[in-house]
Write a protein that holds these residues in place. Sequence first.
Motif, PDB file in Angstrom:
ATOM      1  N   ALA A  31       0.842  -1.203   0.000  1.00  0.00           N
ATOM      2  CA  ALA A  31       0.000   0.000   0.000  1.00  0.00           C
ATOM      3  C   ALA A  31       0.874   1.249   0.000  1.00  0.00           C
ATOM      4  O   ALA A  31       0.668   2.170  -0.806  1.00  0.00           O
ATOM      5  N   ARG A  51      -5.728   1.914   2.489  1.00  0.00           N
ATOM      6  CA  ARG A  51      -5.473   1.063   1.319  1.00  0.00           C
ATOM      7  C   ARG A  51      -5.149  -0.370   1.734  1.00  0.00           C
ATOM      8  O   ARG A  51      -5.514  -1.327   1.039  1.00  0.00           O
ATOM      9  N   ALA A  52      -4.434  -0.524   2.860  1.00  0.00           N
ATOM     10  CA  ALA A  52      -4.044  -1.870   3.290  1.00  0.00           C
ATOM     11  C   ALA A  52      -5.146  -2.559   4.097  1.00  0.00           C
ATOM     12  O   ALA A  52      -5.060  -3.749   4.385  1.00  0.00           O
TER      13      ALA A  52
END
Lengths: 207, 207
Positions: A31, A51-52
């Motif tokens: 990410a 994002r992760a």
Amino acid sequence: MLIVDSVSTNATTTRAGRPRSERTRLAILDAATDLALAGGAVPTVDAVASRAGVSRTTIYKWWPSTAAVLAEGLLERFHESIEFDDALPVRRAVTLQVDALVTLLRDTPAGELLRHLLAAAASDRTVGLAMLEQWLEPRRAQAAHHLERGVEQGTVRADVDPTLVVDVLFAPVYHRLVWGHAPLDHDLAAQVCDLVWPSIAAPAAAS
Amino acid sequence: MLIVDSVSTNATTTRAGRPRSERTRLAILDAATDLALAGGAVPTVDAVASRAGVSRTTIYKWWPSTAAVLAEGLLERFHESIEFDDALPVRRAVTLQVDALVTLLRDTPAGELLRHLLAAAASDRTVGLAMLEQWLEPRRAQAAHHLERGVEQGTVRADVDPTLVVDVLFAPVYHRLVWGHAPLDHDLAAQVCDLVWPSIAAPAAAS
């Protein structure tokens, strides 16, 4: 024997000795790396967490900053650019490593990102340390490894100073990236190695 | 004959061909340089104008930005660090020039300032261009001049690529400044020249 700074190139070293989920770790590294390569800067911890699919706390449990995450992610992502087979002749392995850096910085977003990370490092010591530990030192250690191999084989002079030689071989690439005064030519690596090798080749192996 | 990029090292070149008061020009350059060396960054136009006792308009009439003023001021201030007598042997002149850069970046505020200017250049093209034109290119041109002198004297190979050789000689100094992985040693210049010279010395002059 060459004296080389002791540097861990083991990207899976954990910060606090706590067992990590390797999948989560890689998701965080990916990410940070994806965001940085797309945006040309160190991403925020919120952006990386989002994002992760992890919490900010998870990230800060393992890394001191997103710069540190990113530096580790870049090492993971581009690790193949510093790994060359010990079966290769030393000069060939070193030339390939310099050329891999030229190509990486010229042909991928890593070049522009590195310029911005070096810029950030001038005012943020944590960025500088992360880049030094995760970008520069593993690369220097790999190059020094091949030079040491050459000393053992008798093709490289035993009295070469690896810190100096590695700098002279790789610095022109970073220099052209930072200043932009000359292109990262396809034959830059070969030219630099041609210039340096006569001085470091062992007398019997000189050519 | 060596092919060198055509670079003006004449610090008195005016931007718009308009006659300047040399005293006012020097006051502005000094103000920008003093402020930058004290503060480690490109000063604002108001700060430069105030210190030099001129108006903002006067500054903008002659320079596009304070970065451009500063770059010219740094060239003026540190010009002696790139000027070495043509009576010196070529290798000695080039080694002294590399060593003058090492000393300048290590022992004066110019080192930290240059780190910050290079950082600013990553996101501000005008800073990058000013530094390239007023810092790097005049220095490169001086080094290339001595190499060319060596070719004329028959002590330097006629087929050396001055762009490459100047990069390999000076890049390690900037590399250590930017990354901070190794010190700017007192013998760095001599060591780099020792490493490079065997490849560029003309056969009859090799040693």
